[in-house]
Enzyme design. Structure first.
Site, PDB file in Angstrom:
ATOM      1  N   LYS A 174     -12.570  85.419  35.555  1.00  0.00           N
ATOM      2  CA  LYS A 174     -11.451  85.317  36.511  1.00  0.00           C
ATOM      3  C   LYS A 174     -10.657  86.615  36.541  1.00  0.00           C
ATOM      4  CE  LYS A 174      -7.330  83.114  35.316  1.00  0.00           C
ATOM      5  NZ  LYS A 174      -6.260  84.085  35.594  1.00  0.00           N
ATOM      6  N   ASN A 175     -10.358  87.151  35.353  1.00  0.00           N
ATOM      7  CA  ASN A 175      -9.480  88.318  35.293  1.00  0.00           C
ATOM      8  C   ASN A 175     -10.187  89.615  35.675  1.00  0.00           C
ATOM      9  OD1 ASN A 175      -7.473  86.600  34.591  1.00  0.00           O
ATOM     10  ND2 ASN A 175      -7.306  87.254  32.447  1.00  0.00           N
ATOM     11  N   CYS A 231       1.232  81.420  36.147  1.00  0.00           N
ATOM     12  CA  CYS A 231       1.589  80.475  35.091  1.00  0.00           C
ATOM     13  C   CYS A 231       2.996  80.754  34.581  1.00  0.00           C
ATOM     14  CB  CYS A 231       0.615  80.610  33.926  1.00  0.00           C
ATOM     15  SG  CYS A 231      -0.824  79.549  34.093  1.00  0.00           S
ATOM     16  N   ARG A 264       7.465  87.483  32.385  1.00  0.00           N
ATOM     17  CA  ARG A 264       6.439  88.183  33.152  1.00  0.00           C
ATOM     18  C   ARG A 264       7.020  89.181  34.154  1.00  0.00           C
ATOM     19  NH1 ARG A 264       1.229  84.526  34.169  1.00  0.00           N
ATOM     20  NH2 ARG A 264       0.254  86.433  33.467  1.00  0.00           N
ATOM     21  N   ILE A 297       7.546  92.800  36.234  1.00  0.00           N
ATOM     22  CA  ILE A 297       6.563  93.745  36.788  1.00  0.00           C
ATOM     23  C   ILE A 297       7.147  95.162  36.809  1.00  0.00           C
ATOM     24  CG2 ILE A 297       5.188  92.091  38.108  1.00  0.00           C
ATOM     25  CD1 ILE A 297       6.754  93.014  40.614  1.00  0.00           C
ATOM     26  N   ASP A 298       8.125  95.397  35.920  1.00  0.00           N
ATOM     27  CA  ASP A 298       8.775  96.709  35.894  1.00  0.00           C
ATOM     28  C   ASP A 298       7.784  97.846  35.621  1.00  0.00           C
ATOM     29  OD1 ASP A 298       8.635  95.325  33.378  1.00  0.00           O
ATOM     30  OD2 ASP A 298       9.773  96.947  32.472  1.00  0.00           O
ATOM     31  N   ASP A 328      -4.616  84.211  25.892  1.00  0.00           N
ATOM     32  CA  ASP A 328      -5.180  83.156  26.742  1.00  0.00           C
ATOM     33  C   ASP A 328      -5.978  82.123  25.939  1.00  0.00           C
ATOM     34  OD1 ASP A 328      -3.998  84.286  28.912  1.00  0.00           O
ATOM     35  OD2 ASP A 328      -5.821  85.153  29.755  1.00  0.00           O
ATOM     36  N   ARG A 331      -7.206  76.353  38.390  1.00  0.00           N
ATOM     37  CA  ARG A 331      -6.939  77.765  38.697  1.00  0.00           C
ATOM     38  C   ARG A 331      -7.952  78.676  38.013  1.00  0.00           C
ATOM     39  NH1 ARG A 331      -1.964  79.728  36.618  1.00  0.00           N
ATOM     40  NH2 ARG A 331      -3.095  81.594  37.189  1.00  0.00           N
TER      41      ARG A 331
END
Ligand code: UD1
Length: 417
Positions: free
Chosen positions: A22-23, A116, A121, A123-124, A304, A396
């Protein structure tokens, strides 16, 4: 709404076949807009995150179609640089579109990404990296607006090795002017996979998989066909399932070199592991406690797999401490495991687990993707009947999850409620 009905307590025997990662697939799909020629992703899993990303590509004007399990993307007519808020909120990986959409159109507009709910989380690092490449960024009303004529190579040091930020910067820089160096880059195998895919499109990226990634900008990228690497997290989930249920499982299309931290722990708790080529065999009878599981960036123990590993530790002989170093609130599976008879105390980012001989069936709720997988494993290993609700989280990231478990002997079925 759908849920699993599980009758637990059966050992697993047989084989499972692992999907493409997936990633890997998600950033590859973002990369496909960097060319106006056709891109084909083979063995592309039809998980919800991929289907959402396909919808985002559609919004940009790309044509996509599945031919068997190959996804064909034709971005020749892509013209839109805006990713609608409803889709961006569905999945975190929508943020990867930023780098590639900027590179393609010189501008991008995207709502803050979802995904998720496992922590802040931020995003800087994505945004500061893009700024270093010359991108002008304004943020207002939950949207991020980016413009740049052409990105310009820069030397970028990441404060922490973020997978997404590393990938976004690569995507933004690949068709830019000059040379970009990303230091303290994340080393996950999916980043090397992105590099290999981009290079097949004509890019010049090197060093991915190490802490320093170098991108030499090229004027144009062309179409490519690619088969992504196997999903190490899905493979790890099934290995942990076998460790929990007992039995013997052959996990096919799994690369042991990408799973070293987990395999080490499984051997430590007395599972027998044999890895050869792209197959991993596991047999499990008795489980000693793994004592300490501490998540860290690759090649450390993957965050994960923290939730499945926590479920496993619940039924090991002895005590285990699980430390979650990457995400702040990634223990939502714990209250559900408690309902199944687990003995766990959470303090901050650590879970203290005292192993019990067996879990018992209960009605539990998936709170996020990997937490949902962990609860499913707990249910198939537990004594008695369980239900696992809110399966959309699990969908997902896993294709045919229950079919694969059933194929190995688990008593699990999905019902609509
Ligand atoms: C990716 C994976 C996800 C995995 C995670 C960590 C994809 C699609 N998702 O997510 O499955 O759990 O790596 O292995 O590949 N951070 C910041 N600022 C940023 C970005 C990240 O502080 O701008 C922090 C995060 O809060 C976290 C750490 O960096 O503590 C690692 O996050 P990151 O590697 O970016 O995770 P993702 O790319 O979101």
């Amino acid at each position: 709404m759908e849920k699993y009905i599980v009758k637990g307590g059966r050992p697993l025997y047989g084989e499972v076949n692992i999907q493409s990662a997936k990633n890997s697939v998600l950033p590859l799909l973002a990369a496909s807009v960097l060319t106006d020629e056709k891109v084909i992703i083979h063995r592309c899993p039809r998980i919800a995150d991929v289907l959402n990303m396909v919808q985002i590509l559609g919004e940009l004007g790309c044509k996509t179609s599945f031919q068997g399990d190959s996804l064909v993307i034709d971005s020749a007519d892509a013209a839109n640089h805006e990713i609608p808020s409803a889709l961006a909120k569905e999945l975190r990986s929508s943020v990867f579109m930023l780098g590639s959409v900027i590179a393609r159109f010189g501008r991008a507009r995207i709502a803050y990404p979802g995904g998720c709910d496992i922590g802040l989380r931020p995003i800087d690092l994505h945004l500061s990296g893009l700024r270093r490449l010359g991108v002008q960024i304004t943020e207002d009303g939950g949207y991020i607006d980016c413009t740049v004529e052409k990105t310009v190579g820069a030397d970028i040091l990441l404060d922490c090795p973020s997978v997404g930020a590393t990938e976004n910067i690569i995507l933004a820089a690949v068709k830019g002017k000059g040379r970009t160096v990303i230091r303290n880059a994340a080393k996950e195998p999916e980043i090397a996979d992105l590099q290999n895919f981009l290079n097949r499109m004509g890019a010049k990226v090197s060093g991915a998989g190490s802490a320093t990634v170098i991108v030499e900008g090229v004027g144009k990228l062309h179409g490519a066909e690619y088969t992504p690497i196997p999903d190490r997290i899905e493979a790890g989930t099934f290995l942990i399932a076998a460790a929990m249920c007992g039995g013997e499982l052959l996990v096919k299309n799994a690369l042991s070199e990408n799973l070293a931290a987990l395999l080490h722990k499984l051997r430590e708790i007395s599972c027998k592991i044999h890895a050869e080529n792209d197959k991993i065999y596991i047999s499990s009878k008795r489980r000693l406690s793994p004592k300490l599981i501490e998540t860290s960036p690759y090649p450390g123990f993957p965050t994960d797999l923290q939730a499945p590993a926590t479920a496993l530790a619940c039924i090991c002989e002895g005590s285990t401490v699980v430390v979650e170093n990457l995400f702040e609130t990634r223990f939502k599976h714990v209250p559900e495991l408690l309902r199944m008879g687990a003995d766990i105390t959470v303090r901050g980012r650590s879970a203290f687990i005292r192993g019990v001989p067996a879990l018992h069936g209960a009605d539990v709720y998936a709170g996020d993707l990997r937490g949902g997988a962990a609860l499913t494993l707990a249910a198939i290993a537990a004594e008695g009947e369980s239900t696992v609700s809110d399966l959309y989280h699990i969908d997902r990231g896993y294709t045919d999850f229950e079919q694969k478990l059933r194929g190995a002997g688990a008593d699990i079925r999905r019902i609509r409620v």
